[in-house]
Design an enzyme around this catalytic site. Sequence first.
Site, PDB file in Angstrom:
ATOM      1  N   SER A  87       0.832  -1.190   0.000  1.00  0.00           N
ATOM      2  CA  SER A  87       0.000   0.000   0.000  1.00  0.00           C
ATOM      3  C   SER A  87       0.874   1.252   0.000  1.00  0.00           C
ATOM      4  O   SER A  87       1.714   1.410  -0.882  1.00  0.00           O
ATOM      5  CB  SER A  87      -0.958  -0.041   1.196  1.00  0.00           C
ATOM      6  OG  SER A  87      -2.003   0.902   1.039  1.00  0.00           O
ATOM      7  N   ASP A 142      -5.289  -3.305  -2.981  1.00  0.00           N
ATOM      8  CA  ASP A 142      -4.367  -3.158  -1.856  1.00  0.00           C
ATOM      9  C   ASP A 142      -4.037  -4.502  -1.207  1.00  0.00           C
ATOM     10  O   ASP A 142      -4.922  -5.286  -0.881  1.00  0.00           O
ATOM     11  CB  ASP A 142      -5.030  -2.227  -0.828  1.00  0.00           C
ATOM     12  CG  ASP A 142      -4.083  -1.758   0.259  1.00  0.00           C
ATOM     13  OD1 ASP A 142      -3.354  -2.594   0.821  1.00  0.00           O
ATOM     14  OD2 ASP A 142      -4.103  -0.562   0.563  1.00  0.00           O
TER      15      ASP A 142
END
Length: 290
Positions: free
Chosen positions: A44, A167
């Site tokens: 991320s 993500d």
Amino acid sequence: MLHWRRDRTAFAISGGGARGAAQVGMLRALIERDITPDFVVGVSIGAWNGAWLAHRPDLEWVKRLEEVWRNVSRRTLDMVWWRAARNMVRRKPSLYEGNGLSRFVARHLQVHNFEDLAVPLHTVAIDLTMGTKAVFSHGPLAPAVLASSAIPGIFPPVLIGGHQHVDGGLVDPTGLDTAIELGARRVYVLDSGYAGRLPAPLGSMNAIVDHTFQIAAQHRTRWTIQQMGRSVEIVHLRPDAGFLRHSMDFGATDFYLNEGYRYAAEVLDSRRKRRRSMPELAPTVAPVYH
């Protein structure tokens, strides 16, 4: 056939949104003490910070990253309320289109491909199409960073090789699991932290969801450390800064930068003092079998 090689050191850089600024402070503390990685794993926002570091793992370059962070806001990423309201009404797959994030990544990444980086980088995402973890280590860099950063419901999935990716924080919140799988024998985990015990009940849906993910991430990380801590040296850097702000709130960047640096410097200096007080041991190397 038996080969020998020195222990490999990895930096595993977690997710955390705006709290990723704390990771930059931690990076400065590490580099100042001549601690550098053989490879980097980013998840991320950690994929973005990791890509920057992997280009040039030196102090001046990390200081430039601090300045980049000081200029980031929700508006920089096109995260304005009316876009979210419009996309909810239109039943879009995410609150924001991701164009602002794409422009930000394209503007600041210094190279186009993983192979152009000075230090090997691996970014972690979820392959929605296959239902598996995806680790990107080769080819175009920007799509892999965006895929690792595509928070479900916030940003749209990123299409790579015909597969949708989002993500990777839900499968490997800090990148620690992936770093160990890739052969690291020493891992510095740059964890953007979490609020811990709350002083009062949470009052908004965003805060409840955000804090729930933080708790889940910490439990997963703690489990990995318990399972692998005897065979791999793990230095878990997680500032206890009371991270009560939402992960998309960029109003505390200076606080995060300073707290990340202060905490990491304190931990690293304490470790160094302890090692100096211990009897010197002969260095060991790890065997690799083929």
